[in-house]
Design a protein around this motif. Structure first.
Motif, PDB file in Angstrom:
ATOM      1  N   LEU A  78      -1.136 -10.909   6.953  1.00 26.92           N
ATOM      2  CA  LEU A  78      -1.592  -9.895   7.904  1.00 26.92           C
ATOM      3  C   LEU A  78      -2.869 -10.317   8.631  1.00 26.92           C
ATOM      4  CD1 LEU A  78      -1.084  -6.752   5.620  1.00 26.92           C
ATOM      5  CD2 LEU A  78       0.445  -7.564   7.437  1.00 26.92           C
ATOM      6  N   SER A  79      -3.465 -11.447   8.226  1.00 27.64           N
ATOM      7  CA  SER A  79      -4.719 -11.949   8.815  1.00 27.64           C
ATOM      8  C   SER A  79      -5.809 -10.872   8.829  1.00 27.64           C
ATOM      9  CB  SER A  79      -4.476 -12.458  10.247  1.00 27.64           C
ATOM     10  OG  SER A  79      -3.529 -13.497  10.255  1.00 27.64           O
ATOM     11  N   PRO A  80      -6.164 -10.350   7.660  1.00 29.01           N
ATOM     12  CA  PRO A  80      -7.135  -9.255   7.614  1.00 29.01           C
ATOM     13  C   PRO A  80      -8.556  -9.712   7.892  1.00 29.01           C
ATOM     14  CG  PRO A  80      -6.589  -9.967   5.395  1.00 29.01           C
ATOM     15  CD  PRO A  80      -5.691 -10.746   6.320  1.00 29.01           C
ATOM     16  N   SER A  81      -9.324  -8.842   8.534  1.00 27.75           N
ATOM     17  CA  SER A  81     -10.761  -9.075   8.649  1.00 27.75           C
ATOM     18  C   SER A  81     -11.444  -8.848   7.309  1.00 27.75           C
ATOM     19  CB  SER A  81     -11.358  -8.125   9.698  1.00 27.75           C
ATOM     20  OG  SER A  81     -10.686  -8.224  10.930  1.00 27.75           O
ATOM     21  N   LEU A  82     -10.904  -7.904   6.542  1.00 32.56           N
ATOM     22  CA  LEU A  82     -11.436  -7.572   5.226  1.00 32.56           C
ATOM     23  C   LEU A  82     -10.324  -6.919   4.420  1.00 32.56           C
ATOM     24  CD1 LEU A  82     -13.937  -7.189   3.277  1.00 32.56           C
ATOM     25  CD2 LEU A  82     -14.173  -4.921   4.309  1.00 32.56           C
ATOM     26  N   VAL A  83     -10.299  -7.192   3.114  1.00 25.39           N
ATOM     27  CA  VAL A  83      -9.399  -6.498   2.198  1.00 25.39           C
ATOM     28  C   VAL A  83     -10.244  -5.713   1.205  1.00 25.39           C
ATOM     29  CG1 VAL A  83      -7.612  -6.736   0.419  1.00 25.39           C
ATOM     30  CG2 VAL A  83      -7.614  -8.251   2.418  1.00 25.39           C
ATOM     31  N   VAL A  84      -9.952  -4.434   1.091  1.00 28.16           N
ATOM     32  CA  VAL A  84     -10.623  -3.570   0.123  1.00 28.16           C
ATOM     33  C   VAL A  84      -9.606  -3.228  -0.955  1.00 28.16           C
ATOM     34  CG1 VAL A  84     -11.869  -1.422  -0.265  1.00 28.16           C
ATOM     35  CG2 VAL A  84     -12.081  -2.615   1.939  1.00 28.16           C
ATOM     36  N   TYR A  85      -9.880  -3.666  -2.179  1.00 26.53           N
ATOM     37  CA  TYR A  85      -8.995  -3.314  -3.290  1.00 26.53           C
ATOM     38  C   TYR A  85      -9.392  -1.916  -3.756  1.00 26.53           C
ATOM     39  CZ  TYR A  85      -7.295  -8.059  -3.230  1.00 26.53           C
ATOM     40  OH  TYR A  85      -6.726  -9.244  -2.839  1.00 26.53           O
ATOM     41  N   ALA A  86      -8.764  -0.929  -3.125  1.00 29.97           N
ATOM     42  CA  ALA A  86      -9.081   0.478  -3.377  1.00 29.97           C
ATOM     43  C   ALA A  86      -8.287   0.969  -4.575  1.00 29.97           C
ATOM     44  CB  ALA A  86      -8.780   1.302  -2.133  1.00 29.97           C
ATOM     45  N   CYS A  87      -8.468   0.265  -5.676  1.00 30.24           N
ATOM     46  CA  CYS A  87      -7.689   0.487  -6.884  1.00 30.24           C
ATOM     47  C   CYS A  87      -8.484  -0.096  -8.050  1.00 30.24           C
ATOM     48  CB  CYS A  87      -6.330  -0.202  -6.768  1.00 30.24           C
ATOM     49  SG  CYS A  87      -5.320  -0.144  -8.264  1.00 30.24           S
ATOM     50  N   ASN A  88      -8.825   0.732  -9.019  1.00 26.17           N
ATOM     51  CA  ASN A  88      -9.591   0.246 -10.156  1.00 26.17           C
ATOM     52  C   ASN A  88      -8.774  -0.704 -11.022  1.00 26.17           C
ATOM     53  OD1 ASN A  88     -12.333   2.028 -10.440  1.00 26.17           O
ATOM     54  ND2 ASN A  88     -10.707   3.183  -9.456  1.00 26.17           N
ATOM     55  N   THR A  89      -7.463  -0.439 -11.149  1.00 25.26           N
ATOM     56  CA  THR A  89      -6.610  -1.308 -11.947  1.00 25.26           C
ATOM     57  C   THR A  89      -6.584  -2.721 -11.381  1.00 25.26           C
ATOM     58  OG1 THR A  89      -5.208   0.519 -12.678  1.00 25.26           O
ATOM     59  CG2 THR A  89      -4.248  -1.677 -12.761  1.00 25.26           C
ATOM     60  N   ILE A  90      -6.302  -2.832 -10.081  1.00 25.83           N
ATOM     61  CA  ILE A  90      -6.251  -4.150  -9.454  1.00 25.83           C
ATOM     62  C   ILE A  90      -7.629  -4.795  -9.441  1.00 25.83           C
ATOM     63  CG2 ILE A  90      -5.834  -5.353  -7.278  1.00 25.83           C
ATOM     64  CD1 ILE A  90      -3.481  -3.508  -6.792  1.00 25.83           C
ATOM     65  N   SER A  91      -8.670  -4.012  -9.220  1.00 23.65           N
ATOM     66  CA  SER A  91     -10.032  -4.551  -9.257  1.00 23.65           C
ATOM     67  C   SER A  91     -10.331  -5.167 -10.614  1.00 23.65           C
ATOM     68  CB  SER A  91     -11.042  -3.446  -8.950  1.00 23.65           C
ATOM     69  OG  SER A  91     -10.888  -2.960  -7.631  1.00 23.65           O
TER      70      SER A  91
END
Length: 293
Positions: A78-91
């Motif tokens: 997706l060529s992101p400018s930023l990825v936010v892992y808005a998930c405590n499990t994945i974090s």
């Protein structure tokens, strides 16, 4: 970190489920009239691996990390400018450093740990119950971070809440969620003995429910909610603050089908802050081959 005066930016909020929509909505609300990007595209990436099988249902750490790597491969496209892992499990899974991140990324961990620590500093007489998924609680990652900052082990406990996030998606304030929260509240009272309680909502889904105060208030003198979802957006915003009122679009990508009952129950919670997210939620882009796991 965003560059100054961006013509276009794409920020991906990744969650195994729909809790990350709340974090994305907070970010949109902050950026709506004060952003560095003229065009801001928000992509909410639902990393739920299979129908009926989320990350917490995968059999072992190796399988979870394999699934996450394949999710990241898809996000990279997706060529992101930023990825936010808005998930405590994945974090939590990312924290061990075994998953490659080929893009700028932010997890929940620093913001959540800082919020919990501030809560304990502001009310040193209170106990802290950190509620999360089984993966998050079993890792002990938030407790460890707080111990390293000098907080007493006697005052801190982590509680895994299996299935609660799924039930909240269906009916945030329904009878099943109430029953589960009352059970957890009783457990917490047995552990801490009542008094003042800080509740760390360390799953991005948990803040959708309004029942935490009433159910835990049955057993504790005071209950203070600490929800990291808003804290993550606040930490993001200074790098994105600017002079534009951006044109904002949103998309929800998902591999699994999302029940209409889930979509309608959460839309009410999001619409005032981010109608763009609600529009995406009402018409998710389902791709069965979104990632290969």
């Amino acid at each position: 970190m965003a560059e100054k005066d961006l013509p276009f930016a794409r920020v991906v909020f990744c969650d195994s489920g729909l809790g990350g929509l709340d974090v994305a909505a907070n970010f949109i609300s902050l950026c709506r009239n004060n952003c560095q990007a003229k065009e801001l595209e928000i992509i909410c990436f639902n990393a739920w691996p299979r129908p009926g099988v989320g990350f917490n249902q995968l059999p072992d750490l190796k399988t979870k990390l394999t699934a996450l790597q394949q999710v990241n491969d898809a996000i990279s496209e997706l060529s992101p400018s930023l990825v936010v892992y808005a998930c405590n499990t994945i974090s939590t899974l990312i924290s061990d450093g075994n998953v490659a991140l080929p893009f700028p990324a932010l997890t929940m961990l620093d913001a959540a740990t800082g919020l919990l620590a501030n809560g304990l500093r502001q009310d040193p007489e209170a106990s802290l119950l950190i509620c999360g998924t089984a993966t998050t609680a079993q890792s002990g990652i938030y407790s460890k971070g707080l111990y390293q900052r000098g907080f007493s082990r006697r005052k801190i406990a982590e509680l895994g809440c299996p299935g609660l996030a799924t039930q909240i998606e269906y009916a945030p304030n329904g009878a099943m969620v109430r029953q589960m929260l009352r059970h957890y509240a009783r457990q917490a009272a047995e552990h801490f003995g009542g008094g003042k309680l800080l509740l760390g909502l360390c799953c991005t889904h948990f803040g959708y429910s309004n029942l935490w105060q009433s159910e835990f208030g049955r057993f504790f003198d005071t209950v203070t909610l600490l929800n990291p979802n808003a804290e993550v957006a606040k930490r993001l915003f200074p790098d994105w603050q600017g002079g534009y009122t951006p044109h904002i679009t949103a998309k929800l990508l998902t591999r699994v089908e999302i029940a209409e009952s889930k979509r309608s129950s959460l839309a009410v919670f999001l619409v005032d802050r981010a109608p763009e997210i609600v529009e995406a939620l009402c018409a998710p882009a389902r791709e069965k081959n979104l990632f290969t796991f």
